[in-house]
Design an enzyme around this catalytic site. Structure first.
Site, short mmCIF file in Angstrom:
data_model
loop_
_atom_site.label_atom_id
_atom_site.label_comp_id
_atom_site.label_asym_id
_atom_site.label_seq_id
_atom_site.Cartn_x
_atom_site.Cartn_y
_atom_site.Cartn_z
N SER A 138 0.85 -1.19 0.00
CA SER A 138 0.00 0.00 0.00
C SER A 138 0.88 1.23 0.00
O SER A 138 2.00 1.21 0.52
CB SER A 138 -0.89 0.02 1.25
N TYR A 151 -2.80 -1.45 10.11
CA TYR A 151 -2.77 -1.70 8.67
C TYR A 151 -1.49 -1.13 8.06
O TYR A 151 -0.78 -1.83 7.32
CB TYR A 151 -4.00 -1.07 8.01
#
Length: 254
Positions: A138, A151
């Site tokens: 990400s 995350y």
């Protein structure tokens, strides 16, 4: 990475980025296996595509991953590419004591899951021609969204793990990192239509064009994610951290 004639596993392939990647890989002339918890979603992803197959996978379970790897290789011994895409994203508040269930599930799914799965398949992959591992991280691996701290941390860890894996497997297995920006998917509630997020189809179009380059880039980075990926190298990390989190707050409000 070879563009056609592969047998490709995509985890988290029943929705979002995983489903879209799996379908594009299939349509380029590859056999594709989608894996995830929800059999119905996997089967919907495969509809109308003869060389797409669904196999259930509990990525949170070490025993489940081992069992999945056995079933996968028995059914698809030609497997030569894995795409570690399955992941979850949970909002967490760090300014008060909280139940850590979400944090622990995020670490298990996003970090231990791909480590366990790759470990279960690595002996097979190093023996296959044209083998590749694609780890989906990400943009938040490089600049964090403060409302999703675990995350971000798992994706940063997977970035580092991917760098190590690439060096160790050099010349035997191609190792590629795909780091998306904010994309309109169901990763978090309401994200499918959140303003300012990149539409899924536009994202996949750009990703597939990057995969088609020769040689394949070791990092698949669409234009929009460069804002995050290069922030520290370009000396603008603090400004980017502030801007990112201000933008995210406005997107959630609007």
């Amino acid at each position: 990475m070879k563009q056609t004639g592969n047998t490709i596993l995509v985890t988290g392939g029943g929705s979002g980025i995983g489903e879209a990647l799996a379908q594009r890989f299939h349509d380029n002339g590859n056999t594709v296996i989608v894996a995830g918890r929800r059999k119905e979603a996997l089967e919907r992803a495969c509809e109308g595509r003869a060389d797409m197959h669904a196999i259930t996978l509990d990525i949170e379970s070490a025993a489940g991953v081992a069992d999945f790897a056995e079933r996968l290789l028995a059914a698809h011994p030609a497997l030569n590419v894995i795409v570690n895409n399955a992941g979850i994203m949970r909002f967490e508040a760090l300014d008060q004591s909280r139940d850590l269930t979400d944090a622990e599930a995020t670490v298990t799914t996003n970090l231990l899951g791909p480590i366990r799965l790759t470990n279960a398949l690595i002996d097979h992959l190093v023996a296959r021609p044209d083998a590749a591992i694609v780890n989906v991280t990400s943009g938040l691996a490089f600049v964090p969204l403060v409302t999703t701290p675990t995350y971000n941390a798992t994706k940063a860890a997977m970035h580092s793990y991917t760098v190590s894996m690439r060096e160790v497997l050099k010349g035997r297995v191609e190792v590629i990192e795909l780091a998306p920006p904010a994309v309109q998917t169901g990763l978090t509630p309401g994200q499918e239509s959140r303003p300012g997020y990149l539409p899924l189809e536009a994202f996949i179009d750009e990703v597939m064009a990057l995969f088609a380059r020769e040689p394949t880039p070791r990092e698949i980075l669409v234009e929009r994610v460069g804002f995050l990926r290069r922030a520290e190298a370009e000396g603008r990390f603090d400004d980017t951290l502030r801007t990112l989190n201000e933008m995210a707050a406005k997107a959630h409000e609007g």
